[in-house]
Design a protein around this motif. Structure first.
Motif, PDB file in Angstrom:
ATOM      1  N   GLU A 127       0.811  -1.235  -0.006  1.00  0.00           N
ATOM      2  CA  GLU A 127      -0.005   0.065   0.144  1.00  0.00           C
ATOM      3  C   GLU A 127       0.927   1.156   0.152  1.00  0.00           C
ATOM      4  O   GLU A 127       0.359   2.448   0.063  1.00  0.00           O
ATOM      5  CB  GLU A 127      -0.905   0.098   1.400  1.00  0.00           C
ATOM      6  N   LYS A 128       2.152   1.096   0.080  1.00  0.00           N
ATOM      7  CA  LYS A 128       3.178   2.144  -0.008  1.00  0.00           C
ATOM      8  C   LYS A 128       3.912   2.066  -1.205  1.00  0.00           C
ATOM      9  O   LYS A 128       3.997   1.054  -1.733  1.00  0.00           O
ATOM     10  CB  LYS A 128       3.864   2.115   1.295  1.00  0.00           C
ATOM     11  N   PRO A 129       4.817   2.997  -1.460  1.00  0.00           N
ATOM     12  CA  PRO A 129       5.786   3.078  -2.579  1.00  0.00           C
ATOM     13  C   PRO A 129       6.803   2.050  -2.106  1.00  0.00           C
ATOM     14  O   PRO A 129       7.370   1.791  -1.001  1.00  0.00           O
ATOM     15  CB  PRO A 129       6.256   4.602  -2.706  1.00  0.00           C
ATOM     16  N   THR A 147      -7.404  -9.492  -2.663  1.00  0.00           N
ATOM     17  CA  THR A 147      -8.746 -10.258  -2.120  1.00  0.00           C
ATOM     18  C   THR A 147      -9.153  -9.434  -1.052  1.00  0.00           C
ATOM     19  O   THR A 147      -8.535  -8.430  -0.474  1.00  0.00           O
ATOM     20  CB  THR A 147      -8.259 -11.664  -1.845  1.00  0.00           C
ATOM     21  N   HIS A 148     -10.254  -9.768  -0.332  1.00  0.00           N
ATOM     22  CA  HIS A 148     -10.973  -9.113   0.556  1.00  0.00           C
ATOM     23  C   HIS A 148     -10.134  -8.711   1.729  1.00  0.00           C
ATOM     24  O   HIS A 148      -9.052  -9.500   2.321  1.00  0.00           O
ATOM     25  CB  HIS A 148     -11.925 -10.197   1.233  1.00  0.00           C
ATOM     26  N   GLY A 149     -10.120  -7.393   1.904  1.00  0.00           N
ATOM     27  CA  GLY A 149      -9.254  -6.864   3.227  1.00  0.00           C
ATOM     28  C   GLY A 149      -7.916  -6.834   2.997  1.00  0.00           C
ATOM     29  O   GLY A 149      -7.296  -6.664   4.092  1.00  0.00           O
ATOM     30  N   HIS A 150      -7.312  -7.046   1.862  1.00  0.00           N
ATOM     31  CA  HIS A 150      -5.762  -7.208   1.693  1.00  0.00           C
ATOM     32  C   HIS A 150      -5.214  -5.812   1.053  1.00  0.00           C
ATOM     33  O   HIS A 150      -5.409  -4.773   1.476  1.00  0.00           O
ATOM     34  CB  HIS A 150      -5.511  -8.583   0.825  1.00  0.00           C
ATOM     35  N   VAL A 151      -5.077  -6.202  -0.245  1.00  0.00           N
ATOM     36  CA  VAL A 151      -4.255  -4.915  -0.928  1.00  0.00           C
ATOM     37  C   VAL A 151      -5.225  -4.252  -2.101  1.00  0.00           C
ATOM     38  O   VAL A 151      -5.773  -5.037  -2.636  1.00  0.00           O
ATOM     39  CB  VAL A 151      -3.111  -5.565  -1.592  1.00  0.00           C
ATOM     40  N   GLY A 152      -5.231  -2.979  -2.065  1.00  0.00           N
ATOM     41  CA  GLY A 152      -6.055  -2.217  -3.144  1.00  0.00           C
ATOM     42  C   GLY A 152      -5.428  -2.150  -4.553  1.00  0.00           C
ATOM     43  O   GLY A 152      -4.304  -2.644  -4.743  1.00  0.00           O
ATOM     44  N   PRO A 153      -6.532  -1.898  -5.358  1.00  0.00           N
ATOM     45  CA  PRO A 153      -5.880  -1.643  -6.896  1.00  0.00           C
ATOM     46  C   PRO A 153      -4.679  -0.792  -7.095  1.00  0.00           C
ATOM     47  O   PRO A 153      -4.117  -0.848  -8.203  1.00  0.00           O
ATOM     48  CB  PRO A 153      -7.359  -1.254  -7.616  1.00  0.00           C
ATOM     49  N   LYS A 154      -4.771   0.391  -6.419  1.00  0.00           N
ATOM     50  CA  LYS A 154      -3.614   1.226  -6.611  1.00  0.00           C
ATOM     51  C   LYS A 154      -2.208   0.614  -6.514  1.00  0.00           C
ATOM     52  O   LYS A 154      -1.213   1.101  -7.229  1.00  0.00           O
ATOM     53  CB  LYS A 154      -3.790   2.372  -5.573  1.00  0.00           C
ATOM     54  N   GLU A 158       2.127   0.261  -8.939  1.00  0.00           N
ATOM     55  CA  GLU A 158       3.488   0.315  -8.285  1.00  0.00           C
ATOM     56  C   GLU A 158       4.109  -0.838  -8.815  1.00  0.00           C
ATOM     57  O   GLU A 158       5.403  -0.591  -9.144  1.00  0.00           O
ATOM     58  CB  GLU A 158       3.227   0.661  -6.932  1.00  0.00           C
ATOM     59  N   ILE A 159       3.432  -1.936  -8.917  1.00  0.00           N
ATOM     60  CA  ILE A 159       3.963  -3.125  -9.393  1.00  0.00           C
ATOM     61  C   ILE A 159       4.522  -2.864 -10.913  1.00  0.00           C
ATOM     62  O   ILE A 159       5.657  -3.472 -11.236  1.00  0.00           O
ATOM     63  CB  ILE A 159       3.002  -4.506  -9.258  1.00  0.00           C
ATOM     64  N   CYS A 160       3.717  -2.604 -11.820  1.00  0.00           N
ATOM     65  CA  CYS A 160       3.890  -2.229 -13.236  1.00  0.00           C
ATOM     66  C   CYS A 160       5.114  -1.334 -13.123  1.00  0.00           C
ATOM     67  O   CYS A 160       6.049  -1.534 -14.142  1.00  0.00           O
ATOM     68  CB  CYS A 160       2.691  -1.625 -13.791  1.00  0.00           C
ATOM     69  N   ARG A 161       5.450  -0.467 -12.327  1.00  0.00           N
ATOM     70  CA  ARG A 161       6.354   0.513 -12.322  1.00  0.00           C
ATOM     71  C   ARG A 161       7.976  -0.230 -12.367  1.00  0.00           C
ATOM     72  O   ARG A 161       8.774  -0.024 -12.691  1.00  0.00           O
ATOM     73  CB  ARG A 161       6.511   1.646 -11.295  1.00  0.00           C
ATOM     74  N   THR A 162       7.948  -1.482 -11.577  1.00  0.00           N
ATOM     75  CA  THR A 162       9.021  -2.251 -11.184  1.00  0.00           C
ATOM     76  C   THR A 162       9.334  -3.240 -12.534  1.00  0.00           C
ATOM     77  O   THR A 162      10.389  -4.026 -12.513  1.00  0.00           O
ATOM     78  CB  THR A 162       8.910  -3.295 -10.074  1.00  0.00           C
ATOM     79  N   LEU A 163       8.642  -3.191 -13.378  1.00  0.00           N
ATOM     80  CA  LEU A 163       8.649  -3.971 -14.497  1.00  0.00           C
ATOM     81  C   LEU A 163       9.423  -3.508 -15.791  1.00  0.00           C
ATOM     82  O   LEU A 163       9.170  -2.344 -15.973  1.00  0.00           O
ATOM     83  CB  LEU A 163       7.315  -4.483 -14.977  1.00  0.00           C
ATOM     84  N   LYS A 179     -14.818  -5.325  -9.842  1.00  0.00           N
ATOM     85  CA  LYS A 179     -15.810  -4.061  -9.995  1.00  0.00           C
ATOM     86  C   LYS A 179     -15.968  -3.086  -8.776  1.00  0.00           C
ATOM     87  O   LYS A 179     -15.824  -2.090  -8.597  1.00  0.00           O
ATOM     88  CB  LYS A 179     -17.048  -4.435 -10.668  1.00  0.00           C
ATOM     89  N   GLU A 180     -16.246  -4.047  -7.638  1.00  0.00           N
ATOM     90  CA  GLU A 180     -16.798  -3.354  -6.341  1.00  0.00           C
ATOM     91  C   GLU A 180     -15.721  -2.295  -5.906  1.00  0.00           C
ATOM     92  O   GLU A 180     -15.907  -1.348  -5.378  1.00  0.00           O
ATOM     93  CB  GLU A 180     -17.290  -4.073  -5.397  1.00  0.00           C
ATOM     94  N   VAL A 181     -14.267  -2.891  -5.963  1.00  0.00           N
ATOM     95  CA  VAL A 181     -13.161  -2.263  -5.311  1.00  0.00           C
ATOM     96  C   VAL A 181     -12.456  -1.405  -6.179  1.00  0.00           C
ATOM     97  O   VAL A 181     -11.569  -0.475  -5.722  1.00  0.00           O
ATOM     98  CB  VAL A 181     -12.405  -3.252  -4.337  1.00  0.00           C
ATOM     99  N   GLY A 182     -12.666  -1.746  -7.408  1.00  0.00           N
ATOM    100  CA  GLY A 182     -12.101  -0.869  -8.543  1.00  0.00           C
ATOM    101  C   GLY A 182     -10.765  -1.497  -9.205  1.00  0.00           C
ATOM    102  O   GLY A 182     -10.135  -0.548  -9.906  1.00  0.00           O
ATOM    103  N   PHE A 183     -10.994  -2.854  -9.136  1.00  0.00           N
ATOM    104  CA  PHE A 183      -9.890  -3.170 -10.112  1.00  0.00           C
ATOM    105  C   PHE A 183     -10.016  -3.134 -11.611  1.00  0.00           C
ATOM    106  O   PHE A 183      -9.012  -2.898 -12.241  1.00  0.00           O
ATOM    107  CB  PHE A 183      -9.654  -4.841  -9.640  1.00  0.00           C
ATOM    108  N   ALA A 184     -11.198  -3.459 -11.802  1.00  0.00           N
ATOM    109  CA  ALA A 184     -11.390  -3.106 -13.337  1.00  0.00           C
ATOM    110  C   ALA A 184     -11.095  -1.697 -13.796  1.00  0.00           C
ATOM    111  O   ALA A 184     -10.707  -1.648 -14.791  1.00  0.00           O
ATOM    112  CB  ALA A 184     -12.914  -3.522 -13.700  1.00  0.00           C
ATOM    113  N   ALA A 185     -11.558  -0.839 -12.995  1.00  0.00           N
ATOM    114  CA  ALA A 185     -11.210   0.603 -13.248  1.00  0.00           C
ATOM    115  C   ALA A 185      -9.584   0.879 -13.178  1.00  0.00           C
ATOM    116  O   ALA A 185      -9.500   1.602 -13.983  1.00  0.00           O
ATOM    117  CB  ALA A 185     -12.220   1.489 -12.180  1.00  0.00           C
ATOM    118  N   GLU A 186      -8.933   0.336 -12.542  1.00  0.00           N
ATOM    119  CA  GLU A 186      -7.597   0.592 -12.349  1.00  0.00           C
ATOM    120  C   GLU A 186      -6.947  -0.136 -13.482  1.00  0.00           C
ATOM    121  O   GLU A 186      -6.146   0.490 -14.102  1.00  0.00           O
ATOM    122  CB  GLU A 186      -6.992  -0.164 -11.208  1.00  0.00           C
ATOM    123  N   VAL A 187      -7.613  -1.423 -14.000  1.00  0.00           N
ATOM    124  CA  VAL A 187      -6.724  -1.827 -15.138  1.00  0.00           C
ATOM    125  C   VAL A 187      -7.052  -1.201 -16.385  1.00  0.00           C
ATOM    126  O   VAL A 187      -6.120  -0.592 -17.244  1.00  0.00           O
ATOM    127  CB  VAL A 187      -7.238  -3.228 -15.494  1.00  0.00           C
TER     128      VAL A 187
END
Ligand SMILES: C[S@@+](CC[C@H](N)C(=O)[O-])C[C@H]1O[C@@H](n2cnc3c(N)ncnc32)[C@H](O)[C@@H]1O
Length: 222
Positions: A127-129, A147-154, A158-163, A179-187
């Motif tokens: 959740e941090k840089p 997954t539930h209560g773990h790591v969000g879409p943002k 940051e993972i892509c930046r390391t690639l 959809k509910e937590v915004g992964f589709a929107a982030e993609v």
């Protein structure tokens, strides 16, 4: 993860009952402190609960999906939210030999470390840089961590930046979060910004014999 498809009556041993209780805690996670406490308590029994008790298939499937698109077995891979190393076990079976693991739980990392399959283990919060230089990795993989209560879409950006350019990023995303937590929107946002594109998405199950409850994705870094 979703264990709701499993009939608790089928879980007979004390270890499996304990696994069910721990999974319930996983669903109810609200704070990073709760997540760290859950994985501290779970680390020593996690592999047995997930593999033997719940027939967790996601690490094998997502490793196979990465292997389908990455033929260079010497590629340097970042296993994000690596936990105890179940994904790396399967990456090694697919022939890969240079894998770094990243997780915020020291107890899960300690179990992973004993397997001696990782080149390096990094304790870091998704959740941090991340203190990882741009373009460090030739692939990334992330299983069971979006997954539930773990790591969000943002964290995806940051993972892509390391690639490196052209690197694949294989990940599982729980259906409820897509959809509910915004992964589709982030993609979509990563695609619009020209950072990465979604190359493949499959509806699959995290657990053998259960209905599909995850999006198993391969993105490609631009
Ligand atoms: C369900 S486990 C998945 C572990 C492994 N990938 C697997 O499939 O068995 C989720 C992992 O994500 C890690 N995790 C949760 N939140 C995190 C965060 N903010 N930063 C880094 N790791 C995190 C947990 O410590 C745990 O090891």
């Amino acid at each position: 993860m979703n264990q709701s498809e499993h009939n608790p009556g089928e879980l007979v041993s004390l270890e499996e009952e304990s696994s069910t209780a721990l999974l319930k805690r996983a669903y109810g996670l609200e704070t990073p402190g709760q997540a760290r406490a859950l994985y501290r308590d779970w680390a020593s029994t996690y592999d047995a609960h997930l593999e033997d008790g719940l027939h967790y298939r996601a690490p094998r499937r997502i490793a196979e999906m990465l292997a389908d698109v990455l033929k260079d077995t010497t590629a340097v891979i970042l296993d994000v939210g690596c936990g105890t190393g179940l994904v790396a076990d399967h990456l090694v079976r697919c022939g890969f030999c240079v894998i770094d693991g990243l997780d915020f739980s020291p107890e899960m990392l300690a179990v992973a470390d004993k397997k001696t399959i990782y080149r390096t283990l990094i304790e870091a919060d998704l959740e941090k840089p991340l203190e990882i230089a741009d373009g460090s990795y030739e692939a990334a993989i992330c299983c069971g961590t979006f997954t539930h209560g773990h790591v969000g879409p943002k964290a995806m950006a940051e993972i892509c930046r390391t690639l490196k350019r052209g690197a694949p990023f294989a990940c599982t995303i729980h259906n409820h979060l897509w959809k509910e937590v915004g992964f589709a929107a982030e993609v979509s946002s990563l695609e619009r910004q020209g950072i990465a594109s979604l190359e493949l998405v499959r509806d699959e199950s995290y657990f053998d014999g259960a209905p599909s409850d995850g999006k198993f994705c391969v993105l490609r870094r631009h």
